[in-house]
Design a protein around this motif. Structure first.
Motif, short mmCIF file in Angstrom:
data_model
loop_
_atom_site.label_atom_id
_atom_site.label_comp_id
_atom_site.label_asym_id
_atom_site.label_seq_id
_atom_site.Cartn_x
_atom_site.Cartn_y
_atom_site.Cartn_z
N ARG A 180 52.80 41.78 49.74
CA ARG A 180 52.51 42.56 48.54
C ARG A 180 53.80 42.98 47.85
N GLY B 113 42.12 45.18 53.18
CA GLY B 113 43.31 44.93 52.38
C GLY B 113 42.96 45.02 50.91
N GLU C 296 48.89 39.34 48.93
CA GLU C 296 48.08 39.35 50.14
C GLU C 296 47.42 37.99 50.36
#
Length: 386
Positions: free
Chosen positions: A289, A17, A264
Motif C-alpha cells: 500500500r 484489507g 494490496e
C-alpha cells in the motif's frame, strides 16, 4: 430554504484489507458532500475512515458521517438503527457477495440487511453478482454459481430496489436475464488521473526517492521492461501465459523484464506468490500500500499494466481505470477480443508466442469518468425512478 438531501451508503468495509468497493463509494460520497448533500456511510465490516476521508475537502468531511464496527461485523439491527437515526431520503447498497458471506452461505446476512433497508427507496449497485469472475468453469463452479444466484436473488426480493446499477456490460446482461432493469454506471480511477509524462521516470530512482529498502528494492537491470500489477490478484489467476509472452516481448527489445506490484494484492498474498513462482529468475518488486502521489510516480515508471481481471469484465476494475488514467497500456490474459465491449485505447491480448497489441477505433474507446460525474448520473437515474 429546503433542507439538504440525505443519502446513506451501505458498503462492505475492510473485511480482509482495504476494499475497492468501499474506496470507490467514499469518492462518490465526497462528491455528494461537495454538492451539499448530507451523507451517512454504514460499513458492514470494521474500518478506519481517516484514510478514506482524506480525499474529501474539509467542508465535505463535515457533511459525511461514518458508522463502522471497531472489529468484526455490523449486526443487521445496528444497520437499521443507524439508518433510522439518520433518516435518509434514499439508500445506496454497494453490493459485493463476499461482504455478506457467513460460512458457506450469503443469504442469511444479506436477507437480514435487505430487511432493514426495505422501508427506504434503495439504489442497488452490483459490483459482483453470482458470477465467479476468473474462476475456471467446472461442474462444481457452475453449480456454485447457480446456488449463489438463487440465494442472492431471493434476498434481493426484500429490497424491491428503485434502481439497479452495474459496472460492466456482462453484469448488466446477467441482471437483465434475472428480470431486473439495470443501468450501467462506469467505474473511475481511485487514484487521481495524471497523464503520462513525455519522459517517464526511472523505476530505480523512484524507489530510491521513496526510500524502499532491500529486498523490496533489488538491483534492477538496465533498460528494464517494467510491467505493473495494481490490483488484488485472485489465487485462481494464472500468470504464466502473460509472463511468458512478456519475456518474449522484452527479449525482442533487448531488455530484461521486471514485475512490479503496487497496492494490496489481497487473498493473503496467494496470487502474488503464484506470480513470483511463474516468474522465477525475473526481478519481482512488491511495494504494498502506498499514497496516491507515490502510486502515480510508480505507475508512470512502468511500461504497461497487467490486469488479473478477465477482459470481458475489465470495466468493473478500478485498478484498470487507474492504470488507464495514468496512460498505461493494459495486458489481458485472453486470446480473443469480445465484439460488444468498449475497450482501452491501447491494449494487448495473448498471441501464439508474443503479445498481440490492439489499437481500438475511436468509436469503441472507453471514455474516462470522474466521481463527480458518477454522482450526477446516480442522482439523475434515482430521481427518475423515485
Amino acid at each position: 430554504m429546503s433542507a439538504p438531501a440525505r443519502i446513506a451508503f451501505v458498503v462492505p468495509g475492510d473485511q480482509s484489507g482495504p476494499c475497492g468497493v468501499t474506496d470507490y463509494t467514499f469518492w462518490i460520497a465526497a462528491a455528494a458532500a461537495d454538492s451539499g448533500t448530507r451523507v451517512l456511510i454504514v460499513c458492514l465490516h470494521s474500518l478506519d475512515p481517516e484514510a478514506y476521508l482524506e480525499r474529501s475537502s474539509p467542508e465535505a468531511q463535515g457533511r459525511i458521517a461514518v458508522r463502522a464496527p471497531v472489529k468484526g461485523r455490523t449486526a443487521p439491527d445496528d444497520v437499521g438503527r443507524a439508518l433510522a437515526e439518520f433518516a435518509p431520503d434514499w439508500v445506496s447498497l454497494q453490493f459485493s457477495p463476499s461482504a455478506f458471506r457467513t460460512g458457506k452461505m450469503i443469504y442469511p446476512y444479506l436477507a437480514a440487511i435487505c430487511t432493514q433497508l426495505s422501508s427506504y427507496p434503495v439504489a442497488l449497485s452490483v459490483h459482483e453478482s453470482w458470477t465467479q469472475v476468473g474462476v475456471p468453469r467446472s461442474a462444481r463452479g457452475v453449480a456454485m454459481a447457480l446456488f449463489r444466484r438463487a440465494e442472492i436473488l431471493l434476498a434481493w426480493r426484500k429490497l424491491k430496489p428503485a434502481h439497479v446499477f452495474a459496472s460492466n456490460p456482462h453484469h448488466v446482461k446477467e441482471l437483465a436475464r434475472a428480470g431486473m432493469r439495470p443501468e450501467r454506471l462506469p467505474i473511475f480511477s481511485n487514484v487521481p488521473a495524471a497523464p503520462r509524462p513525455v519522459v517517464a521516470p526511472e523505476l530505480g530512482s523512484v524507489l530510491a526517492s521513496l526510500a524502499v529498502p532491500p529486498p523490496e528494492s533489488p538491483a534492477l537491470p538496465k533498460r528494464a521492461l517494467i510491467a505493473v500489477f495494481f490490483a488484488r490478484i485472485r489465487p485462481e489467476f494464472d500468470p504464466a501465459p502473460v509472463i511468458a509472452r512478456l519475456r518474449a516481448e522484452a527479449a525482442a527489445q533487448n531488455r530484461s523484464l521486471v514485475l512490479l506490484s503496487v497496492g494490496e494484492t489481497g487473498y493473503a498474498g496467494q496470487g502474488w506468490q503464484r506470480v513470483k513462482a511463474a516468474a522465477a529468475g525475473t526481478s519481482c518488486v512488491h511495494l504494498g500500500r502506498r499514497s496516491a502521489s507515490e502510486i502515480t510516480r510508480l505507475l508512470h515508471a512502468a511500461d504497461c499494466g497487467i490486469s488479473p481481471t478477465p477482459l470481458p469484465f475489465w470495466q468493473k476494475s478500478g485498478s484498470c481505470a487507474a492504470m488507464l488514467a495514468h496512460g498505461l497500456p493494459l495486458i489481458f490474459s485472453e486470446t480473443f477480443v469480445p465484439g460488444d465491449l468498449e475497450l482501452p485505447a491501447c491494449f494487448a491480448t495473448l498471441g501464439p508466442d508474443r503479445l498481440d497489441w490492439h489499437e481500438t477505433p475511436n468509436a469503441r474507446v472507453a471514455t474516462a469518468t470522474t466521481a463527480e460525474e458518477i454522482w450526477h448520473l446516480i442522482q439523475t437515474h434515482v430521481s427518475r425512478a423515485l
